[in-house]
Design a protein around this motif. Structure first.
Motif, mmCIF file in Angstrom:
data_model
loop_
_atom_site.group_PDB
_atom_site.id
_atom_site.type_symbol
_atom_site.label_atom_id
_atom_site.label_comp_id
_atom_site.label_asym_id
_atom_site.label_seq_id
_atom_site.Cartn_x
_atom_site.Cartn_y
_atom_site.Cartn_z
ATOM 1 N N LEU A 166 -26.832 -36.020 11.581
ATOM 2 C CA LEU A 166 -26.142 -36.527 12.761
ATOM 3 C C LEU A 166 -26.922 -37.648 13.431
ATOM 4 O O LEU A 166 -26.373 -38.670 13.819
ATOM 5 C CB LEU A 166 -25.921 -35.393 13.762
ATOM 6 N N VAL A 167 -28.227 -37.426 13.549
ATOM 7 C CA VAL A 167 -29.035 -38.368 14.314
ATOM 8 C C VAL A 167 -29.352 -39.615 13.494
ATOM 9 O O VAL A 167 -29.286 -40.740 13.995
ATOM 10 C CB VAL A 167 -30.330 -37.664 14.765
ATOM 11 N N LEU A 168 -29.667 -39.414 12.222
ATOM 12 C CA LEU A 168 -30.070 -40.554 11.401
ATOM 13 C C LEU A 168 -28.874 -41.206 10.732
ATOM 14 O O LEU A 168 -28.797 -42.420 10.630
ATOM 15 C CB LEU A 168 -31.085 -40.111 10.343
ATOM 16 N N GLY A 169 -27.936 -40.374 10.285
ATOM 17 C CA GLY A 169 -26.787 -40.920 9.579
ATOM 18 C C GLY A 169 -25.707 -41.401 10.535
ATOM 19 O O GLY A 169 -25.121 -42.455 10.348
ATOM 20 N N PHE A 170 -25.446 -40.598 11.567
ATOM 21 C CA PHE A 170 -24.321 -40.906 12.447
ATOM 22 C C PHE A 170 -24.761 -41.509 13.783
ATOM 23 O O PHE A 170 -23.948 -41.672 14.672
ATOM 24 C CB PHE A 170 -23.488 -39.647 12.698
ATOM 25 N N GLN A 171 -26.030 -41.778 13.918
ATOM 26 C CA GLN A 171 -26.532 -42.430 15.129
ATOM 27 C C GLN A 171 -26.214 -41.645 16.403
ATOM 28 O O GLN A 171 -25.995 -42.217 17.469
ATOM 29 C CB GLN A 171 -25.939 -43.843 15.273
ATOM 30 N N ALA A 172 -26.145 -40.325 16.301
ATOM 31 C CA ALA A 172 -25.841 -39.516 17.483
ATOM 32 C C ALA A 172 -27.058 -39.448 18.406
ATOM 33 O O ALA A 172 -28.195 -39.572 17.954
ATOM 34 C CB ALA A 172 -25.430 -38.111 17.064
ATOM 35 N N THR A 173 -26.796 -39.256 19.685
ATOM 36 C CA THR A 173 -27.901 -39.142 20.650
ATOM 37 C C THR A 173 -28.743 -37.931 20.306
ATOM 38 O O THR A 173 -28.231 -36.844 20.093
ATOM 39 C CB THR A 173 -27.390 -38.917 22.084
ATOM 40 N N GLN A 174 -30.051 -38.115 20.326
ATOM 41 C CA GLN A 174 -30.930 -37.025 19.898
ATOM 42 C C GLN A 174 -30.900 -35.859 20.875
ATOM 43 O O GLN A 174 -30.892 -34.700 20.460
ATOM 44 C CB GLN A 174 -32.349 -37.562 19.726
ATOM 45 N N VAL A 175 -30.882 -36.157 22.171
ATOM 46 C CA VAL A 175 -30.913 -35.069 23.155
ATOM 47 C C VAL A 175 -29.678 -34.181 23.003
ATOM 48 O O VAL A 175 -29.787 -32.962 22.871
ATOM 49 C CB VAL A 175 -31.011 -35.631 24.586
ATOM 50 N N ALA A 176 -28.511 -34.806 22.978
ATOM 51 C CA ALA A 176 -27.280 -34.019 22.888
ATOM 52 C C ALA A 176 -27.222 -33.252 21.575
ATOM 53 O O ALA A 176 -26.836 -32.075 21.540
ATOM 54 C CB ALA A 176 -26.068 -34.929 23.020
ATOM 55 N N THR A 177 -27.612 -33.907 20.491
ATOM 56 C CA THR A 177 -27.542 -33.246 19.195
ATOM 57 C C THR A 177 -28.500 -32.062 19.133
ATOM 58 O O THR A 177 -28.168 -31.004 18.589
ATOM 59 C CB THR A 177 -27.859 -34.240 18.067
ATOM 60 N N GLY A 178 -29.683 -32.241 19.709
ATOM 61 C CA GLY A 178 -30.637 -31.143 19.731
ATOM 62 C C GLY A 178 -30.106 -29.957 20.513
ATOM 63 O O GLY A 178 -30.226 -28.807 20.088
ATOM 64 N N LEU A 179 -29.482 -30.250 21.641
ATOM 65 C CA LEU A 179 -28.888 -29.172 22.439
ATOM 66 C C LEU A 179 -27.813 -28.461 21.643
ATOM 67 O O LEU A 179 -27.716 -27.230 21.640
ATOM 68 C CB LEU A 179 -28.282 -29.737 23.725
ATOM 69 N N ALA A 180 -26.988 -29.261 20.948
ATOM 70 C CA ALA A 180 -25.925 -28.671 20.137
ATOM 71 C C ALA A 180 -26.526 -27.760 19.072
ATOM 72 O O ALA A 180 -26.003 -26.681 18.790
ATOM 73 C CB ALA A 180 -25.096 -29.769 19.478
ATOM 74 N N LEU A 181 -27.640 -28.198 18.508
ATOM 75 C CA LEU A 181 -28.288 -27.412 17.456
ATOM 76 C C LEU A 181 -28.722 -26.054 18.001
ATOM 77 O O LEU A 181 -28.560 -25.023 17.343
ATOM 78 C CB LEU A 181 -29.499 -28.182 16.928
ATOM 79 N N THR A 182 -29.250 -26.052 19.208
ATOM 80 C CA THR A 182 -29.674 -24.789 19.806
ATOM 81 C C THR A 182 -28.472 -23.888 20.089
ATOM 82 O O THR A 182 -28.487 -22.705 19.756
ATOM 83 C CB THR A 182 -30.484 -25.055 21.090
ATOM 84 N N ILE A 183 -27.425 -24.460 20.676
ATOM 85 C CA ILE A 183 -26.236 -23.647 20.982
ATOM 86 C C ILE A 183 -25.650 -23.072 19.690
ATOM 87 O O ILE A 183 -25.336 -21.890 19.590
ATOM 88 C CB ILE A 183 -25.189 -24.499 21.729
ATOM 89 N N PHE A 184 -25.552 -23.929 18.681
ATOM 90 C CA PHE A 184 -25.014 -23.501 17.386
ATOM 91 C C PHE A 184 -25.917 -22.456 16.746
ATOM 92 O O PHE A 184 -25.443 -21.442 16.219
ATOM 93 C CB PHE A 184 -24.886 -24.731 16.477
ATOM 94 N N GLY A 185 -27.215 -22.696 16.823
ATOM 95 C CA GLY A 185 -28.171 -21.768 16.205
ATOM 96 C C GLY A 185 -28.092 -20.382 16.824
ATOM 97 O O GLY A 185 -28.152 -19.368 16.124
ATOM 98 N N PHE A 242 -29.046 -31.667 11.993
ATOM 99 C CA PHE A 242 -29.536 -32.554 13.051
ATOM 100 C C PHE A 242 -29.883 -33.923 12.471
ATOM 101 O O PHE A 242 -29.507 -34.961 13.012
ATOM 102 C CB PHE A 242 -30.768 -31.908 13.703
ATOM 103 N N ALA A 243 -30.586 -33.898 11.345
ATOM 104 C CA ALA A 243 -31.040 -35.151 10.742
ATOM 105 C C ALA A 243 -29.857 -36.034 10.356
ATOM 106 O O ALA A 243 -29.845 -37.232 10.625
ATOM 107 C CB ALA A 243 -31.914 -34.857 9.519
#
Lengths: 307, 371
Positions: free
Chosen positions: A81-100, A78-79
């Protein structure tokens, strides 16, 4: 009656402990300005890896550590993607949950059905012999004690240390913090990893102590409840703690309703924590200013250093 | 040698379309690594996953069946995401649609009429809309975060369904299994490709794509949604009501999810069960993003993700692989997509960061709802 009451309070403590870990971790991450919606995924990862480690090594200490590392390992994705790749936090967080959810059930497929005794209780010599209070406060496993320590340390850290101040500065105004010379990105990395580690611990508590086994999706929405708790607590550690115990109190209704002879279907009782979360969110969010004043100002906003 | 990101003067339009393809390639590479870790032959596994399902007409029909809920929900969610409204409780709205529509089917069990199915569809949509109306009301009236409320309602909906099929709606001749009666013929969706299970819902999914495309590109509502999503302040100054927008996108998402749920129970499943969806409501979020929040994109993304479900089942049968692999693939695809999307706003520069920052400018500010 005394016995019943003690049992009830003990249930509250066990139900509250994972929430304390997960929401304190998330609170720190949000204090640094990062909204991580992946708590549920990180908890599951902590739960399955912690359980697998205990199963392999027979050491509860290793299980706890592995659970913690697994949570922060996932949060590292997550870090980046969000910090390095400037990805949207909401979408990335959701992806993290689905992946997890997916990866934890993949890892755990051979662990279903294996039983474990649970973390050993560590009665504190002397104190645990005190009637009632001894049982309630001084006869728990390491993770329950740990949650007490965590809340003390975190509230001290945020209130009284320089690092705590910097963390809050980064979350409230990343541009200003950057201009003064603080490493916004580095601090956010640390906050996210800490949040992941705490979610991992919350998960490890579920699979090693709360119900010592592995079931797919065993966190059952606790990660999301933890997120709601942070809002409920208006980003203050002691309120997080209180909130977690209030929710523990609701869980108890769910578990003991039948024993108390309440003739309500089990499903309705199981709805309680979720309905309560909604009600609590409504109550706290109603006051626009309360949220505005307390929420970290930069929450959810990406930071791209320019100078 | 350091890699650094340099902000593009304007967003790269080509990267909007290239990024999902790059993400797909990375996902496949990561998949190969995952299979190798699992001790499975990657080529065999990838074949089982992505090729084998499409070698039969049965497979193609199943692809449509699985893509139907994903497209219906994904296309509606993408509108919401554009407007900055994060409805992530579509799974619950789907469940409510199944409950309400399926309830009609059980209620009219003995009625043999053409009107049963349309009535079910209406109630399915209404059920989903009702469930989405709750977060909409709480958001507009009490400012409660729709992410959390819509998600909590998903758990409530699942428990409600479980309550119903364990209790009042249980099949009286069902040996106490938690299942409803199997729907009568007039409550079952007609199949549009004889010999397969491809049902009428697929037509609705295609119609939804077309309808939403028209809505977004040809109507004032679509324009307002885009403006409010991109520049909320500009929207407010232009007099667009943000609250109306929240209601609109949530009801739309809820209605479509409800429709999808109804199609599941009156189509492939044919009765009410405690679990009626392998997480379509959540996966539709991935579909929306992979589809670039655009109706046509969602159509293709829905088919792609449907293939991953189908592939998961085929790999489970032929290679004894756990179904969870599907979820891992879907999660990885979204991760890589989000990472590749950096290329839309930034370009990669090889060199020292000092040189990069000389040409770079301002931080992006993506407002995210909170609290």
């Amino acid at each position: 009656m005394g016995e019943v009451l003690i049992a009830a309070v003990l249930t509250i403590i066990t139900a509250a402990t994972p929430l304390v870990y997960a929401s304190i971790g998330e609170m720190i991450s949000e204090k640094a300005g990062v909204l991580n919606l992946g708590v549920e995924g990180m908890m599951l990862m902590g739960a399955v890896c912690g359980f697998a480690a205990v199963n392999a090594t027979d050491s509860s200490a290793i299980g706890i550590i592995v659970g913690m590392l697994a949570g922060s390992g996932l949060s590292l994705i997550f870090a980046v993607l969000v910090l390095g790749f400037q990805a949207t936090q909401v979408a990335t967080g959701l992806a993290l949950t689905i992946f997890g959810i997916g990866i934890s059930s993949l890892i755990g497929q051979d662990l279903v059905g294996i039983a474990y005794d649970g973390l050993p209780k560590l009665p504190i010599p002397g104190l645990s012999a005190i009637p009632v209070a001894g049982k309630l406060l001084f006869n728990h496993d390491i993770l329950v004690y740990g949650s007490f320590v965590l809340i003390l340390v975190v509230s001290w850290f945020l209130r009284s240390t320089r690092s705590g101040l910097i963390l809050r500065a980064v979350g409230d105004s990343h541009d200003a913090a950057h201009a003064i010379g603080y490493h916004v990105i580095r601090i956010r990395y640390m906050a996210i990893l800490f949040g992941g580690a705490m979610s991992g611990l919350a998960g490890a508590y579920l699979s090693l102590s709360y119900s010592p086994l592995w079931i797919e999706n065993m966190s059952a929405g606790r990660g999301w409840i933890a997120l709601a708790l942070v809002v409920f607590a208006t980003w203050r550690p002691w309120r997080v703690f209180t909130g977690a115990y209030l929710f523990g109190g609701i869980t108890i209704l769910q578990l003991h309703a039948q024993a108390l002879g309440i003739g309500v279907p089990a499903q309705v009782m199981s709805m309680l924590p979720y309905v309560a979360t909604i009600i609590v969110l409504v109550l706290i969010s109603q006051d626009h200013n309360k949220i505005k004043l307390n929420a970290p100002a930069c929450i959810g906003k990406p930071f791209h250093p320019t100078s | 040698m350091i890699v650094s990101l340099v902000k593009r003067p304007e967003q790269s339009q080509s990267m909007v379309y290239v990024s999902p393809l790059i993400a797909l390639v990375f996902t496949l590479i990561a998949g190969i690594i995952m299979f190798m870790i699992m001790g499975v032959d990657p080529s065999e596994a990838l074949y089982a996953f992505f090729v084998e399902p499409l070698t039969s007409s049965y497979g193609w029909a199943e692809l449509g069946v699985k893509a139907t809920p994903l497209i219906l929900i994904g296309v509606a969610l993408s509108i919401g995401f554009r407007a900055g409204v994060w409805n992530i409780g579509a799974e619950g709205q789907l469940t409510l649609g199944a409950i309400c529509g399926g309830g009609i089917a059980l209620w009219l069990y003995d009625v043999d009429s053409f009107f049963v199915l349309p009535l079910m569809i209406i109630f399915g949509v209404l059920g989903g809309m009702f469930w989405a109306a709750i977060p909409a009301f709480l958001k507009t009236r009490f400012n409660a975060n729709e992410i959390l409320t819509s998600l909590m309602l998903t758990y409530v909906a699942t428990l409600l369904l479980s309550l119903l099929v364990h209790g009042p709606w249980r099949d009286p001749d069902g040996f106490n299994f938690p299942e409803s009666r199997i729907f009568s013929d007039s409550a079952t969706l007609p199949v549009i490709w004889s010999g397969t299970s491809l049902h009428l819902g697929w037509v609705f999914a295609l119609a939804a794509v077309a309808g939403i495309w028209v809505l977004m590109s040809r109507t004032i509502i679509g324009f307002q949604i885009k403006v409010v999503g991109q520049a909320p302040d500009a929207g407010r100054h232009a007099g667009f009501s943000v609250n109306k927008m929240v209601w609109f996108v949530l009801l739309l998402g809820g209605g479509m999810a409800g429709l999808a749920g109804l199609f599941e129970v009156s189509g492939p499943i044919g009765q009410l069960l405690p679990s009626i969806s392998p997480g379509y409501g959540f996966t539709a979020i991935i579909v929306a993003f992979v589809g670039r929040l655009h109706p046509i994109g969602v159509l293709f993304a829905g088919l792609l993700i449907a293939l991953s479900y189908l592939g998961g089942e085929s790999a489970q049968i032929t290679m004894n692989m756990p179904l969870a692999v599907t979820g891992v693939f879907q999660g990885m695809l979204l991760f890589f997509l989000l990472a590749c999307d950096v290329l839309i706003g930034y370009r990669i520069q090889w060199g020292s960061s000092a040189a990069a920052s000389a040409t770079g400018s301002g931080a992006v500010s993506n407002e995210v709802p909170n609290g």
